[in-house]
Design an enzyme around this catalytic site. Structure first.
Site, PDB file in Angstrom:
ATOM      1  N   GLU A 106       2.542  11.350  -8.029  1.00 14.06           N
ATOM      2  CA  GLU A 106       3.402  11.236  -6.851  1.00 14.06           C
ATOM      3  C   GLU A 106       3.474  12.559  -6.096  1.00 14.06           C
ATOM      4  O   GLU A 106       3.539  12.580  -4.870  1.00 14.06           O
ATOM      5  CB  GLU A 106       4.812  10.809  -7.269  1.00 14.06           C
ATOM      6  CG  GLU A 106       4.886   9.419  -7.861  1.00 14.06           C
ATOM      7  CD  GLU A 106       6.280   9.069  -8.329  1.00 14.06           C
ATOM      8  OE1 GLU A 106       6.897   8.198  -7.682  1.00 14.06           O
ATOM      9  OE2 GLU A 106       6.749   9.669  -9.313  1.00 14.06           O
ATOM     10  N   LYS A 128      11.531   2.916  -1.584  1.00 19.45           N
ATOM     11  CA  LYS A 128      10.316   3.468  -2.197  1.00 19.45           C
ATOM     12  C   LYS A 128       9.410   2.285  -2.540  1.00 19.45           C
ATOM     13  O   LYS A 128       9.313   1.860  -3.687  1.00 19.45           O
ATOM     14  CB  LYS A 128      10.685   4.287  -3.437  1.00 19.45           C
ATOM     15  CG  LYS A 128       9.549   5.092  -4.008  1.00 19.45           C
ATOM     16  CD  LYS A 128      10.048   5.999  -5.137  1.00 19.45           C
ATOM     17  CE  LYS A 128       8.899   6.787  -5.731  1.00 19.45           C
ATOM     18  NZ  LYS A 128       9.357   7.679  -6.816  1.00 19.45           N
TER      19      LYS A 128
END
Length: 127
Positions: free
Chosen positions: A25, A102
């Site tokens: 990420e 998200k």
């Protein structure tokens, strides 16, 4: 919400950020989507047709996207808190509700979205 409090809502603000706890990420990044509901009293602005007496939502939107695309954090809870602080820095804003989406979260099962929603207010602000 108390009487006299209005809302300006920004929905679907998008930015690419490096937020997350996993190395992938932090390297590859992902899209984050933010909704912000600003609570304020718009009566004076409406009466005088005066942008200076309300929140400039275009300027707020730019600041929020800059935070999304800025300094990484591990948790979207932290990102939501940072975004709320930006909104509350506007003199007209008394309270704010932030939702961070998200949609590409690293989850191993099928899902549509992951969100964190928070509400913050200035001391002595909206109820």
């Amino acid at each position: 919400m108390q009487v006299g409090i209005d809302r300006i809502t920004l929905s679907g603000l998008r930015g690419r950020g490096l937020h997350g706890v996993y190395p992938r990420e932090r390297v590859e990044g992902q899209t984050f989507v933010v909704d912000a509901a600003l609570e304020l009293d718009t009566r004076a602005a409406a009466r005088g047709d005066d942008l200076a007496r309300t929140a400039d939502y275009g300027a707020v939107a730019e600041k929020l996207v800059a935070v999304i695309e800025g300094e990484p954090c591990n948790l979207i809870e932290t990102l939501a808190a940072r975004l709320a602080e930006i909104c509350l820095a506007d003199p007209a804003v008394q309270a704010v509700e932030i939702t961070v989406h998200k949609p590409d979260a690293p989850i191993t099962v099928p899902f549509d979205d992951v969100t964190v929603s928070i509400r913050r207010e200035k001391p002595g602000g909206a109820a």
